[in-house]
Design an enzyme around this catalytic site. Structure first.
Site, mmCIF file in Angstrom:
data_model
loop_
_atom_site.group_PDB
_atom_site.id
_atom_site.type_symbol
_atom_site.label_atom_id
_atom_site.label_comp_id
_atom_site.label_asym_id
_atom_site.label_seq_id
_atom_site.Cartn_x
_atom_site.Cartn_y
_atom_site.Cartn_z
ATOM 1 C CB SER A 171 42.646 36.763 44.885
ATOM 2 O OG SER A 171 43.309 37.963 44.570
ATOM 3 N N GLY A 172 40.567 39.188 46.164
ATOM 4 C CA GLY A 172 40.372 40.114 47.282
ATOM 5 C C GLY A 172 39.098 39.796 48.043
ATOM 6 C CG PHE A 173 38.806 40.801 52.138
ATOM 7 C CD1 PHE A 173 39.383 39.530 52.133
ATOM 8 C CD2 PHE A 173 39.244 41.717 53.085
ATOM 9 C CE1 PHE A 173 40.385 39.184 53.046
ATOM 10 C CE2 PHE A 173 40.238 41.378 54.010
ATOM 11 C CZ PHE A 173 40.803 40.125 53.982
ATOM 12 C CB CYS A 203 31.700 50.238 52.856
ATOM 13 S SG CYS A 203 33.383 50.658 53.301
ATOM 14 C CG ASN A 233 32.921 46.210 55.518
ATOM 15 O OD1 ASN A 233 32.534 45.383 56.351
ATOM 16 N ND2 ASN A 233 34.148 46.222 55.045
#
Lengths: 356, 356, 356, 356
Positions: A23-25, A158, A320
């Site tokens: 559910s995170g980016f 990143c 990123n």
């Protein structure tokens, strides 16, 4: 699954995959990439907070997918497990994940550093240090050979990825030997993750040029490990959502020419599928630009020579969330599993595009 | 090329394509889409201004493509010609284009309206009115059957496309009969094209909520033609680059229920590959949102019922460069040429994404 | 303090002021305005969360002020108390605030509506309904006469303010009698307040055109109360921090001319110090634009006539934190206390300005 | 006009002023500042392109001013002439301007450098080199004493201003003796001026992190002249309209402590009305931030110590149109004319503010 000579064509075998922390980016980006991957089938996407909801209810770009989050405690057996949990989670679950999957690709910082002392210097107490030595750094431009068949892969940070890609040709060409290096990074708000917070609210975060961790950024540790040199590193938050741009100011011990630089970048990246050298030329986009690679696994690198100060300035730009996280992870997994290196990663960027 | 029953699979034949006006935003987007299209090979990309330069020198996302602009005067013979020139150019070149290509897809306003009187009401003097009647409006949700084998296809306007898609289910269900309709559109800066100008400079255009053509917008003509009703239309420029969002305030003659609305949208779009109904629900993205479809050929449509005012509010969101232009054109061409409808158009959006 | 005929000149007496809820956006704006107000001295700025910290630690624009937050429980006796607390707080503290100050200006929704039944229709249960009748709506363009000497002033909602200002000349001129009115509002992220949350994180909130409360917005109640007509209201979040823009689509019962409209706006606003009519003309900024009034107490209003649909379109633009909140409050307080009407409110906007 | 001991109070005499080049961004800002200046009355605002139009037709924030542009060829005699023309114009008109005004403040680069050889090194051929030696650099933090009574004042470059202010305390404290200094600047789009162009269109300029003049930036010349040291300078365009942020990476010859740094900044700026030191602390805004000073003449400066690399990192933030241009010019003019130093320059910034 046992693919030994896959070439990404339609008859390659298919790997099953789990995405933990979906559910995170970065987790959502993994789902986006794997949904279009010719050799991977997503078996499971976990999220404690959103269990049983559709992935599209969190990631609106995935509304068309017929997939729901499941509880992370209930792992299926798969070929490859991608973990996109916050730092510190992977080390506590790595045993279980290794049991559940042949290959684990962890996107957190937990396994990026090679030794426990390194880890302790930059982070707090590792609970599974025995894995550190075997974990392979995910950046194929550095570790391609080690990735084949790897069982544990550690996705790079990143900012570290952007920096390493900009400097790697100079290191290979010996330009960094004895050089002083200042790294000034500009990053987008997605780097802070999906959880929100006052400093990252739209009203406070819009339009900033905000120094953060102006000294002592943890990604210095990765840069030092992978390039073998210490850098002076400062990061700034700027107004974009996706993107990391690293400007490196390099003061070599002995003079270099522009021809030397072109040779170095060509040699290092001439055959790389995801790195493009952009240095000068005409038009609006003369140097690496994060928005030109948004949504893609591409990195742009470039350079300029400052004769007045005997300085080499390098520029590098990535998305990123992609080259700096999920894209890098899929790239590494392709190499580990024997798929075509670019499988699932051939998205082109957009033009025009605003502030992706 | 003669593909009669293509299904998009690897053995479908391949069409050759020209993109005329390829240095603009829509032209560049066509190149992006066709570069990934399984059944199309780009033979030519024309630009008077940038002839002989690489397409990547203008479109940084296409730096990896080995393709140069050619002079528009020197057209090759191809299966399909996409024209992305400014309004008024196509009508002067349509004879030549028809000679050069079996199918012409024109993205300008030149052939959108069916008759010369209609054209004269909203624009200035048509030089090739004999083509107006035969040209097929490119929006497949309205004209799918007519597109098969079409020789001249007219891409819809982006604002018209967003509006039509939002209202179409209501029209089909009869809700628009006798209804008053107000359309309030918000659009990004890419709609103004690549040529720049003071009003569209970053310093002036950033952060605006700027009414433009607050009355008398030319896209009203298309909406009226395709939906058979007159609307009160106002557009506003807002701070995004890609995206068009149409909010329609509909006052039906007789009451409708939320169930009626769901039925209408399901019936109209249940089988459409590029339209998703988003109406309420939980989470951050409860209604159509341009940024969720940026870079894709998807439209999101949705609605809400306002019992207090006996009003239906519909929302629709598209990427104006994609569903509102280049994506719609490729979609139409797929249908005209007999390819799989979604070929080359299966890009997923991104999450998060800033202001694409 | 007893200023009866003050004119804002240097010899006017000075009022002491408290700002309750001073760490929020409206509270901080009050501090900014009062710091430059020739007749007001801030005695106290309260914040439970930040008590004892400098106001500059929360509001970076106020770093130069020598002022610290105090506990809200410890109120000083002052001439005027501005309350910028969340909705529902004022009704519970109004007795104490009235004891502490001669004049209370409350920026929340608690005292905007005139009667308890109205309040109950749009909000939940009022705990001090006995104050509703006496509270004066803060918008001087509507309630100037009532504001002189007022003891309780209720600041208007920002969306309601923008809408009312756009429509007021039409109401006065009788154009709204029997008219249908659709209101389409676009607002910035500061409207959501300083508390953050996932939907308002930079990554999710950037670049949106997000319908919120597409029907049933509470500000409809104020519009109806102040203008005496029901409107069809929908609000959208767009990518700016400060600003509210209201586009009203008005369908009058009988035709109006552009001359009628100019007369109506001139008559209503010809002598107003903070309202400018902007309708057409040349240049980049032909209609009201929120960014042109950012940081100021100015409202821009304008209109266009759509003969085809017998529609009047009105536009209005304000800074929601200023004219829509803190500026309106100071303006009202100036009138209540007998100061020069524009005292402390003569800031000019900026050009260029991005997305304030 | 002859004000010798003015203190900014109401009885100070009033100077008349002309603004030449008043339709540009810096010219408009001068008009904004002078409109609120207690001791200055604008006699004339020139613009060839917009002669006879109201200043509000170009600068929407000045719609309330009753002032029209006049032809630049028709100069009135005034006390002070502010020139905001493009580089190269001032040197051709300086004789006429000196005739027309007692004091000339030129915001271009024409008179910033002290000698003709310096100028020739960085620009092309000066036509009035005899003025170079006498022109006073406008930055009061450096040249306050020389500004009193100055007849020709040269406004500093915005990037140079930000850099000089960040480094000045270190120079004064001797920390820069023998030090290596890398300057990495981030600037907004207003720096490019009002003329537009493809690269600065909203669609291309939004969301960028674009290196420009990555080496050989002309502002290096000013920095070297005013601070007496050569720096390695690179500038990046980022997504804001107003603002310049300079991060300087300083490698001193001998170690410094944080206490040394605090002392140096306090000593240099303790009494400066427009410079605030911001270094660490709590909250969202821990370092200098351009958006916190947008619209103001304030500069924020700060620093951090990186023991690992024996590096001092300094940060500075200004509004490039204000402290970096028009505000600096008015500040200098106040000193030259004997007005209160802060007259007309006491605007406070805004919070929240997006991307001003």
């Amino acid at each position: 699954m046992a693919v030994t000579e896959a070439d990404g064509s339609a008859d390659a075998e298919t790997a099953t995959a789990s995405v933990v922390g979906a559910s995170g980016f970065a987790g959502g980006e993994l789902l986006r990439l794997l949904a279009g991957h010719p050799n991977v089938e997503v078996a499971q996407a976990t999220s404690r907070e959103y269990a049983n909801k559709t992935v599209g209810s969190v990631h609106p770009n995935l509304r068309g997918l017929d997939l729901r989050f499941s509880e992370p405690s209930d792992l299926e057996s798969v070929d490859v497990l991608f973990a996109a949990a916050p730092h510190g989670v992977a080390m506590d679950h790595i045993d279980a994940w290794q049991d559940a999957a042949d290959t684990v690709v962890d996107l957190s910082a937990d396994f990026r550093l090679d030794t426990e002392p390194q880890y302790d210097e930059w982070y707090d107490g590792h609970t599974a240090p025995e894995y550190l030595d075997d974990a392979v750094y995910a950046l194929p431009e550095i570790s391609r050979d080690d990735l084949a068949g790897a069982e544990l892969i550690a996705g790079g940070g990143c900012n570290a990825t952007a920096t390493i890609l900009g400097l790697l040709p100079l290191q290979t060409a010996g330009v960094l030997d004895g050089a002083d290096v200042v790294v000034d990074v500009k990053v987008g708000s997605s780097e802070g993750g999906a959880s929100g917070g006052k400093a990252s609210s739209h009203a406070e975060r819009s339009g900033v040029v905000r120094p953060y961790a102006p000294t002592g950024h943890r990604h210095e540790a990765e840069i030092e490990q992978e390039l073998g040199l210490s850098v002076s590193f400062t990061a700034h938050a700027v107004d974009m959502v996706r993107g990391a741009s690293a400007t490196c100011h390099v003061f070599p011990d002995s003079p270099v020419s522009k021809g030397d630089l072109w040779s170095a970048y060509r040699e290092t990246y001439g055959d790389e599928p995801f790195v493009e050298t952009v240095a000068g030329g005409s038009g609006v986009y003369r140097y690496p630009e994060p928005k030109a690679v948004a949504g893609t696994n591409n990195a742009e690198v470039g350079f300029e020579l400052d004769p007045g100060n005997e300085r080499v300035v390098t520029f590098s730009a990535i998305d990123n969330v992609m080259k700096g996280s999920a894209g890098q992870a899929v790239h590494a997994a392709n190499l580990a599993l024997g798929f075509a290196e670019t499988a699932g990663l051939q998205q082109l960027g957009m033009h025009p595009v605003g502030s992706p």
